[in-house]
Every structure is written in structure tokens, then in C-alpha cells.
Design a protein around this motif. Structure first.
Motif, mmCIF file in Angstrom:
data_model
loop_
_atom_site.group_PDB
_atom_site.id
_atom_site.type_symbol
_atom_site.label_atom_id
_atom_site.label_comp_id
_atom_site.label_asym_id
_atom_site.label_seq_id
_atom_site.Cartn_x
_atom_site.Cartn_y
_atom_site.Cartn_z
ATOM 1 N N ASP A 91 -4.166 -3.383 -9.589
ATOM 2 C CA ASP A 91 -5.377 -4.119 -9.197
ATOM 3 C C ASP A 91 -4.985 -5.577 -8.949
ATOM 4 N N VAL A 92 -4.649 -5.878 -7.700
ATOM 5 C CA VAL A 92 -4.117 -7.214 -7.360
ATOM 6 C C VAL A 92 -5.094 -8.326 -7.713
ATOM 7 N N LEU A 93 -6.385 -8.061 -7.586
ATOM 8 C CA LEU A 93 -7.373 -9.107 -7.863
ATOM 9 C C LEU A 93 -7.395 -9.424 -9.360
ATOM 10 N N ILE A 94 -7.443 -8.391 -10.181
ATOM 11 C CA ILE A 94 -7.418 -8.632 -11.633
ATOM 12 C C ILE A 94 -6.119 -9.341 -12.026
ATOM 13 N N HIS A 95 -5.006 -8.958 -11.406
ATOM 14 C CA HIS A 95 -3.734 -9.600 -11.735
ATOM 15 C C HIS A 95 -3.776 -11.086 -11.383
ATOM 16 N N ALA A 96 -4.351 -11.422 -10.231
ATOM 17 C CA ALA A 96 -4.472 -12.834 -9.837
ATOM 18 C C ALA A 96 -5.385 -13.587 -10.808
ATOM 19 N N VAL A 97 -6.470 -12.940 -11.234
ATOM 20 C CA VAL A 97 -7.405 -13.576 -12.174
ATOM 21 C C VAL A 97 -6.722 -13.811 -13.522
ATOM 22 N N MET A 139 0.856 -1.199 0.000
ATOM 23 C CA MET A 139 0.000 0.000 0.000
ATOM 24 C C MET A 139 0.886 1.241 0.000
ATOM 25 N N ALA A 140 0.435 2.286 -0.696
ATOM 26 C CA ALA A 140 1.172 3.547 -0.739
ATOM 27 C C ALA A 140 0.180 4.696 -0.656
ATOM 28 N N PRO A 141 0.638 5.881 -0.162
ATOM 29 C CA PRO A 141 -0.267 7.022 -0.075
ATOM 30 C C PRO A 141 -0.657 7.555 -1.446
ATOM 31 N N ASN A 142 -1.775 8.249 -1.481
ATOM 32 C CA ASN A 142 -2.247 8.923 -2.707
ATOM 33 C C ASN A 142 -2.388 7.970 -3.892
ATOM 34 N N ARG A 143 -2.934 6.799 -3.605
ATOM 35 C CA ARG A 143 -3.189 5.819 -4.660
ATOM 36 C C ARG A 143 -4.639 5.387 -4.569
ATOM 37 N N PRO A 144 -5.337 5.220 -5.728
ATOM 38 C CA PRO A 144 -6.692 4.661 -5.666
ATOM 39 C C PRO A 144 -6.613 3.193 -5.260
ATOM 40 N N CYS A 145 -7.648 2.707 -4.601
ATOM 41 C CA CYS A 145 -7.708 1.295 -4.212
ATOM 42 C C CYS A 145 -8.687 0.600 -5.161
ATOM 43 N N ILE A 146 -8.145 0.013 -6.228
ATOM 44 C CA ILE A 146 -8.984 -0.612 -7.255
ATOM 45 C C ILE A 146 -8.855 -2.123 -7.149
ATOM 46 N N LEU A 147 -9.976 -2.789 -6.920
ATOM 47 C CA LEU A 147 -9.977 -4.248 -6.766
ATOM 48 C C LEU A 147 -11.051 -4.844 -7.666
ATOM 49 N N GLY A 148 -10.650 -5.685 -8.593
ATOM 50 C CA GLY A 148 -11.610 -6.287 -9.518
ATOM 51 C C GLY A 148 -12.263 -5.253 -10.414
ATOM 52 N N GLY A 149 -11.572 -4.144 -10.640
ATOM 53 C CA GLY A 149 -12.118 -3.082 -11.496
ATOM 54 C C GLY A 149 -13.016 -2.113 -10.752
ATOM 55 N N SER A 204 4.593 1.972 -21.510
ATOM 56 C CA SER A 204 3.204 2.174 -21.957
ATOM 57 C C SER A 204 2.207 1.608 -20.947
ATOM 58 N N LEU A 205 2.705 0.786 -20.008
ATOM 59 C CA LEU A 205 1.799 0.178 -19.019
ATOM 60 C C LEU A 205 1.748 0.963 -17.711
ATOM 61 N N GLU A 206 2.411 2.126 -17.674
ATOM 62 C CA GLU A 206 2.388 2.927 -16.449
ATOM 63 C C GLU A 206 0.956 3.361 -16.149
ATOM 64 N N ASN A 207 0.508 3.073 -14.936
ATOM 65 C CA ASN A 207 -0.862 3.340 -14.493
ATOM 66 C C ASN A 207 -1.914 2.691 -15.398
ATOM 67 N N ALA A 208 -1.532 1.614 -16.094
ATOM 68 C CA ALA A 208 -2.451 0.946 -17.027
ATOM 69 C C ALA A 208 -3.679 0.419 -16.293
ATOM 70 N N ASP A 209 -4.804 0.447 -16.995
ATOM 71 C CA ASP A 209 -6.058 -0.092 -16.480
ATOM 72 C C ASP A 209 -5.986 -1.622 -16.600
ATOM 73 N N SER A 210 -5.948 -2.307 -15.453
ATOM 74 C CA SER A 210 -5.782 -3.768 -15.473
ATOM 75 C C SER A 210 -6.966 -4.470 -16.131
ATOM 76 N N THR A 211 -8.151 -3.840 -16.109
ATOM 77 C CA THR A 211 -9.297 -4.486 -16.769
ATOM 78 C C THR A 211 -9.055 -4.563 -18.279
ATOM 79 N N GLU A 212 -8.300 -3.593 -18.824
ATOM 80 C CA GLU A 212 -7.968 -3.647 -20.257
ATOM 81 C C GLU A 212 -7.037 -4.822 -20.542
ATOM 82 N N MET A 213 -6.081 -5.070 -19.603
ATOM 83 C CA MET A 213 -5.193 -6.237 -19.764
ATOM 84 C C MET A 213 -6.027 -7.513 -19.749
ATOM 85 N N LEU A 214 -6.994 -7.585 -18.829
ATOM 86 C CA LEU A 214 -7.834 -8.779 -18.724
ATOM 87 C C LEU A 214 -8.618 -8.997 -20.015
#
Ligand code: MG
Length: 168
Positions: free
Chosen positions: A43-49, A15-25, A72-82
Motif C-alpha cells: 500500500d504505497v499511500l500508507i507507506h508514504a504516510v 505493478m504486478a499481475p494477480n495483486r490487489p490494488c490497496i491504497l490508503g487501506g 513475518s511482514l510478508e503480505n502484511a496489512d500496512s494499516t496495521e503498521m500505521l
């Protein structure tokens, strides 16, 4: 007889300060403004999925497909990777989810009130019904190191899928 495949995945981010907490999108509100830190949206959950999906077809892992050295993946939306992985697996082997069971390990924020929103999000991403998506949450009971102290969030995922008989 359907050609069934099972896969499992695990991920953890600090966990780090000033970061959104996105789980499963889903963006989970936090009291302290802290969220999982990482190169992408972490998004640790999307990464595990994603790792569970790749594992079900024995085609590597998320770190190989989406390296954290790729600018190009900096701050990438993990749902797009999924979505990318689903399209690729579907085109390659006709991959379709049967069901998904995941666990989020987090002392903070509390995940319980957001479980159904996360299930709905995952069911949409995986093009399946919500009754095939299970999300459980564990606090770590203050004894899981950084996770138990609220300084990291982890997630595991197990997925069952069908693939084309002719392919494998
Ligand atoms: Mg990750």
C-alpha cells in the motif's frame, strides 16, 4: 503555542499481475487484476504516510522499522503498521495529526472515483475528521516513466502534527 512538526514521505511500487490494488487501506477495483507488488500488501499511500509521520518526529523511516527481509511482514496489512507507528509516536511524544495532504501518482486504475473512500479510511486510521485529510490524484500524463505507463504507482504525503512540548 502548540509544538508543531511537519513530515513528508514518498513511495513507489511496480505493478504486478494477480495483486490487489490497496491504497490508503481501500481495495480499488482493477480491470486487469494488477496491483502494486511488494513484500507487504504494498500500500504505497500508507507507506508514504508512515514515512511522513516518522519524519515529523525525525525517528527514521519505514524500511528500518519494517524491513522487507522480515518474513513475518510478508503480505502484511500496512494499516496495521500505521496503527503501530501511531501508538508508538503517541506514547513517545504525544503525537497528534493536524492535517494530512497526499498525492497518488497512477495512470491506472483511475483514482478519482475512490478519493473520498480513501480520505475516510485515512481519517479513521489517524483518528481525525475527514476535512483534515486531503487526497489528490495525478495520472502522470503518460510522461512519468513506469508510473505514466501504468506499470507503477507512487504516492507522496505531507503531514502536520503536534507533539508534547515537554518532550522536545
Ligand atoms: Mg513501500
Amino acid at each position: 503555542m502548540e509544538n508543531l512538526r511537519i513530515g513528508q514521505g514518498y513511495d513507489v511500487h511496480p505493478m504486478a499481475p494477480n495483486r490487489p490494488c490497496i491504497l490508503g487501506g481501500v481495495t480499488i477495483p482493477t480491470e486487469d487484476g494488477r496491483g502494486p507488488d511488494g513484500h507487504s500488501d504494498a500500500d504505497v499511500l500508507i507507506h508514504a504516510v508512515i514515512d511522513a509521520m516518522l519524519g515529523s518526529c525525525a525517528v527514521g523511516d519505514i524500511g528500518t522499522l519494517f524491513p522487507d527481509t522480515d518474513p513475518s511482514l510478508e503480505n502484511a496489512d500496512s494499516t496495521e503498521m500505521l496503527r503501530e507507528v501511531i501508538d508508538a509516536l503517541n506514547a513517545e511524544v504525544g503525537w497528534k495529526v493536524v492535517n494530512l495532504d497526499c498525492t497518488i501518482f497512477a495512470a491506472r486504475p483511475k483514482i478519482g472515483p475512490h478519493v473520498n473512500a480513501i480520505r475516510l479510511s485515512l481519517s479513521k486510521l489517524l483518528n481525525t475528521s475527514i476535512d483534515r485529510i486531503s487526497v489528490q490524484s495525478k495520472s502522470g500524463n503518460r510522461c512519468l516513466g513506469m508510473i505514466g505507463q501504468g506499470d507503477a504507482i507512487g504516492a507522496s504525503a505531507t503531514i502536520l502534527a503536534t507533539i508534547n512540548e515537554r518532550t522536545y
